[in-house]
Design a protein around this motif. Structure first.
Motif, PDB file in Angstrom:
ATOM      1  N   ASN A  48       0.821  -1.204   0.000  1.00 54.24           N
ATOM      2  CA  ASN A  48       0.000   0.000   0.000  1.00 54.24           C
ATOM      3  C   ASN A  48       0.859   1.260   0.000  1.00 54.24           C
ATOM      4  O   ASN A  48       0.552   2.244  -0.681  1.00 54.24           O
ATOM      5  CB  ASN A  48      -0.929   0.001   1.213  1.00 54.24           C
ATOM      6  N   ARG A  49       1.955   1.234   0.730  1.00 51.44           N
ATOM      7  CA  ARG A  49       2.841   2.403   0.795  1.00 51.44           C
ATOM      8  C   ARG A  49       3.515   2.668  -0.545  1.00 51.44           C
ATOM      9  O   ARG A  49       3.824   3.808  -0.879  1.00 51.44           O
ATOM     10  CB  ARG A  49       3.891   2.192   1.895  1.00 51.44           C
ATOM     11  N   VAL A  50       3.741   1.616  -1.311  1.00 52.98           N
ATOM     12  CA  VAL A  50       4.310   1.786  -2.653  1.00 52.98           C
ATOM     13  C   VAL A  50       3.232   2.165  -3.654  1.00 52.98           C
ATOM     14  O   VAL A  50       3.420   3.040  -4.499  1.00 52.98           O
ATOM     15  CB  VAL A  50       5.008   0.476  -3.098  1.00 52.98           C
ATOM     16  N   PHE A  51       2.090   1.521  -3.559  1.00 55.40           N
ATOM     17  CA  PHE A  51       1.009   1.642  -4.536  1.00 55.40           C
ATOM     18  C   PHE A  51       0.315   3.004  -4.519  1.00 55.40           C
ATOM     19  O   PHE A  51      -0.019   3.550  -5.574  1.00 55.40           O
ATOM     20  CB  PHE A  51      -0.008   0.539  -4.232  1.00 55.40           C
ATOM     21  N   SER A  52       0.076   3.556  -3.337  1.00 54.45           N
ATOM     22  CA  SER A  52      -0.797   4.721  -3.183  1.00 54.45           C
ATOM     23  C   SER A  52      -0.298   5.935  -3.949  1.00 54.45           C
ATOM     24  O   SER A  52       0.901   6.201  -4.036  1.00 54.45           O
ATOM     25  CB  SER A  52      -0.949   5.059  -1.701  1.00 54.45           C
ATOM     26  N   PHE A  53      -1.277   6.678  -4.492  1.00 52.63           N
ATOM     27  CA  PHE A  53      -1.022   7.935  -5.194  1.00 52.63           C
ATOM     28  C   PHE A  53       0.004   7.762  -6.320  1.00 52.63           C
ATOM     29  O   PHE A  53       1.025   8.432  -6.373  1.00 52.63           O
ATOM     30  CB  PHE A  53      -0.585   9.023  -4.211  1.00 52.63           C
ATOM     31  N   SER A  54      -0.308   6.811  -7.207  1.00 52.60           N
ATOM     32  CA  SER A  54       0.487   6.568  -8.416  1.00 52.60           C
ATOM     33  C   SER A  54       1.913   6.137  -8.113  1.00 52.60           C
ATOM     34  O   SER A  54       2.865   6.573  -8.770  1.00 52.60           O
ATOM     35  CB  SER A  54       0.493   7.823  -9.308  1.00 52.60           C
ATOM     36  N   GLY A  55       2.053   5.274  -7.125  1.00 57.21           N
ATOM     37  CA  GLY A  55       3.385   4.757  -6.834  1.00 57.21           C
ATOM     38  C   GLY A  55       3.880   3.786  -7.886  1.00 57.21           C
ATOM     39  O   GLY A  55       5.082   3.617  -8.066  1.00 57.21           O
ATOM     40  N   LEU A  56       2.944   3.127  -8.592  1.00 53.27           N
ATOM     41  CA  LEU A  56       3.305   2.236  -9.683  1.00 53.27           C
ATOM     42  C   LEU A  56       3.229   2.969 -11.014  1.00 53.27           C
ATOM     43  O   LEU A  56       2.563   4.006 -11.132  1.00 53.27           O
ATOM     44  CB  LEU A  56       2.344   1.043  -9.739  1.00 53.27           C
ATOM     45  N   SER A  57       3.866   2.422 -12.031  1.00 55.38           N
ATOM     46  CA  SER A  57       3.661   2.936 -13.388  1.00 55.38           C
ATOM     47  C   SER A  57       2.215   2.671 -13.786  1.00 55.38           C
ATOM     48  O   SER A  57       1.568   1.753 -13.271  1.00 55.38           O
ATOM     49  CB  SER A  57       4.613   2.251 -14.361  1.00 55.38           C
ATOM     50  N   GLY A  58       1.697   3.472 -14.703  1.00 52.67           N
ATOM     51  CA  GLY A  58       0.312   3.319 -15.119  1.00 52.67           C
ATOM     52  C   GLY A  58       0.007   1.946 -15.699  1.00 52.67           C
ATOM     53  O   GLY A  58      -1.027   1.350 -15.399  1.00 52.67           O
ATOM     54  N   ASP A  59       0.918   1.436 -16.535  1.00 53.43           N
ATOM     55  CA  ASP A  59       0.650   0.128 -17.151  1.00 53.43           C
ATOM     56  C   ASP A  59       0.681  -1.003 -16.139  1.00 53.43           C
ATOM     57  O   ASP A  59      -0.122  -1.935 -16.206  1.00 53.43           O
ATOM     58  CB  ASP A  59       1.626  -0.139 -18.305  1.00 53.43           C
ATOM     59  N   SER A  60       1.592  -0.937 -15.141  1.00 54.10           N
ATOM     60  CA  SER A  60       1.628  -2.022 -14.161  1.00 54.10           C
ATOM     61  C   SER A  60       0.503  -1.877 -13.138  1.00 54.10           C
ATOM     62  O   SER A  60       0.056  -2.877 -12.567  1.00 54.10           O
ATOM     63  CB  SER A  60       2.987  -2.096 -13.466  1.00 54.10           C
ATOM     64  N   HIS A  61       0.035  -0.657 -12.903  1.00 59.81           N
ATOM     65  CA  HIS A  61      -1.170  -0.457 -12.084  1.00 59.81           C
ATOM     66  C   HIS A  61      -2.344  -1.172 -12.747  1.00 59.81           C
ATOM     67  O   HIS A  61      -3.118  -1.885 -12.088  1.00 59.81           O
ATOM     68  CB  HIS A  61      -1.453   1.045 -11.954  1.00 59.81           C
ATOM     69  N   PHE A  62      -2.453  -1.039 -14.061  1.00 57.23           N
ATOM     70  CA  PHE A  62      -3.497  -1.724 -14.827  1.00 57.23           C
ATOM     71  C   PHE A  62      -3.350  -3.238 -14.707  1.00 57.23           C
ATOM     72  O   PHE A  62      -4.331  -3.958 -14.461  1.00 57.23           O
ATOM     73  CB  PHE A  62      -3.416  -1.296 -16.293  1.00 57.23           C
TER      74      PHE A  62
END
Length: 601
Positions: A411-425
């Motif tokens: 969650n600390r990495v993920f939140s508020f666009s912590g991932l690239s857009g494609d890997s978030h998808f």
């Protein structure tokens, strides 16, 4: 001279998250703002402020939590302290209520009804102990629209078919799953044979006649509630036998057949309350290792930087369990190469042991040497038996439950666009539901009841994997994925929890606010853009308007923010805690308005 009118606040939706926000606000008012008058308007259409629809106290006892008792606490150890000295955790409250020692209750699973009683009790405590300068109004109407004006916010209610407006200084939205709807539900006219939402269970399932064939879309937690509503809720009885298994005695009012199905055709892995009691310290899945892995790239990618560490952690959890029965030394010292060396050495010494394959966690197979695929009933038997062993003895359970121990780091990495857009998808579409299925399952007792209903012939898995379902006159036709089985359904139930994958899934309130430009869909713009589909907020929980502005007077907390942040645990006071931030900012805004008023005099 003080302002003539009090500073007005609206909380729309007062389930657990709204309750937590109210608790923090009243504490801030009591200890930090004695000179300002406040009016707090609460809108909770369920009629149970504090509990909301999901935990309403008038629901059946057989609907259980999937959250152990020890984790439930409506209060938080923060400054300022609570307004009441009677604040106790759920286990303490339940112990006093039932006269049972806490240690006998802490690892159990209570009914949602009982948890609802506790939450309403906590709300009433807040009412009785509110500061003198805070007035609380409670409305049971539905808020249909919110409009942002220059000097405040208009709240429009659906009251007896007419619209009624109340003007407030600021609003907090804690509307939970009711914020969303399924994009396809409005397109279906089913003449009473389609049930789009299970809750409240007894009311929504009442029209299903006995001896009918019922299809249930979705095989998660809501599916179990629907099944129990159609069996135990109709007078059927589960008896726990001496061998530890359940036997079902029908009442004759049940459906003849219940056909569950989903895209994967797999049930959730159950849990006992003892799991995750001791805080787990990861060996490989750490913030340091995630950032180190992504150091040479512009963005964090789930597949390249996070997944390998998760796989390594599950391998460690699996082998740390199965090596114990051989007294094999498996001390890896956070060294991945050493772990792989020890795994190889272990299998050379014990070649008949199953070799862990990460992908097997998401397949209907047992962790045994023979790599045979299990049919749905055998897989259900397998996960029940492994759950009974527990993660201290079952390598499968240790690996399956690992994600729950790592989710806060993620969650600390993920939140508020912590991932690239494609890997978030990729995470949303390919991994999120799989991880939920193996890590956040129901209490063991509930899955044992499902197993007994399978054995009694009521639940039938003939169509469980992604069948085709077509409306035919007043019924439905169902065709199995392999085309071998074809049958009819009298009723189709959608047992999936509403979520937002696009603005088309937004309910009336959010849709209206979007049309006014108050809300916009959250888009992760890192590398490749991905429209997540939930409303966008800033790091303080403030809504982001269509023109990209953080609105100081409109905030969102809880389920609607899923996608901007990860895993908004309904009852957690710590995970993604915007309640404390919001309450602090309310007082700052109220103080600023008081100062502005004084300067005009």
């Amino acid at each position: 001279m003080a302002p003539i009118t009090p500073y007005k606040i609206a909380i729309v939706g007062l389930g657990p998250k709204g309750l937590y926000a109210l608790e923090r606000l009243l504490s801030q008012i009591k200890y930090n703002s004695r000179d300002i008058s406040f009016e707090i308007n609460i809108y909770e259409k369920s009629g149970f402020p504090g509990a909301g629809f999901i935990y309403q106290p008038n629901q059946p006892d057989y609907l259980l939590m999937n959250y152990p008792n020890r984790k439930i606490n409506a209060w938080v150890d923060e400054v300022p302290k609570s307004t009441t000295s009677e604040a106790v955790s759920f286990v303490e409250w339940l112990s006093r209520k039932e006269g049972i020692d806490i240690y006998k209750l802490e690892n159990g699973y209570s009914s949602r009804k009982t948890v609802g009683d506790y939450l309403v009790h906590c709300f009433n405590l807040l009412l009785r102990n509110k500061p003198d300068n805070a007035k609380i109004n409670i409305y049971h109407n539905e808020v249909r629209d919110i409009v942002n004006y220059e000097n405040g916010v208009g709240i429009y209610l659906n009251e007896n078919g007419s619209s009624h407006k109340i003007f407030v200084n600021e609003v907090l939205l804690t509307t939970g799953h009711s914020s969303f709807k399924s994009g396809k539900r409005n397109d279906i006219s089913c003449n009473g044979t389609f049930i789009p939402f299970v809750y409240p269970v007894e009311e929504n399932l009442a029209a299903i006649s006995e001896r009918s064939h019922v299809g249930i879309k979705g095989m998660g937690l809501t599916f179990i509630d629907a099944v129990l509503g159609l069996t135990e809720g109709r007078g059927g009885r589960f008896e726990l036998l001496a061998n530890g298994n359940y036997k079902y005695y029908p009442s004759g009012k049940e459906p003849s057949k219940i056909f569950p199905f989903s895209r994967s055709g797999m049930l959730m892995v159950p849990r006992t309350g003892i799991e995750n009691k001791i805080r787990y310290t990861p060996k490989f899945f750490t913030l340091e290792n995630i950032f180190k892995a992504s150091l040479s790239e512009n963005y964090i990618h789930f597949i390249r930087h996070i997944l390998p560490l998760y796989v390594a952690e599950t391998r460690y959890r699996y082998y740390s369990v199965i090596t114990k029965k051989y007294s094999f030394d498996f001390e890896v010292n956070n060294d991945l190469e050493k772990m792989e060396f020890l795994i190889k050495a272990f299998h050379q010494r014990y070649p008949n042991e199953y070799k862990f394959v990460f992908g097997d966690l998401f397949k209907t197979r047992a962790f045994v040497k023979e790599k045979s695929k299990l049919n749905p009933v055998d897989y259900l038997n397998y996960i029940v038996q492994e759950c009974k062993k527990g993660s201290h003895s079952s390598g499968f359970m240790a690996a399956a439950l690992t994600w729950g121990d790592l989710s806060e780091i993620f969650n600390r990495v993920f939140s508020f666009s912590g991932l690239s857009g494609d890997s978030h998808f990729v995470f949303d579409k390919k991994y999120r539901s799989k991880l939920n299925r193996i890590s956040y399952g129901p209490p063991l007792a509930n899955m044992e009841k499902v197993l007994s209903l399978v054995q009694s012939g009521i639940i039938d898995f003939s169509y469980c994997i992604d069948p085709t379902v077509v409306k035919k006159d007043k019924n439905w036709e169902i065709l199995s994925l392999d085309g071998r089985n074809r049958g009819h359904l009298n009723v189709l139930i959608d047992a999936r929890i509403p979520t937002a994958q696009s603005t088309r899934d937004w309910g009336p309130l959010f849709t209206n606010m979007r049309q006014h430009g108050i809300l916009r869909s959250y888009v992760n713009h890192n590398d490749k853009s991905y429209d997540v589909g939930c409303p966008e907020i800033d790091r303080q929980g403030k809504a982001i308007s269509a023109d990209g502005e953080s609105l100081k007077n409109i905030s969102i907390y809880g389920t609607p923010t899923e996608g901007v942040v990860y895993d908004n645990d309904t009852l957690s006071r710590k995970r993604n805690n915007f309640a404390s931030i919001w309450a602090t900012l309310v007082l700052e805004n109220a103080s600023q308005e008081e100062m502005n008023f004084s300067n005009k005099l």
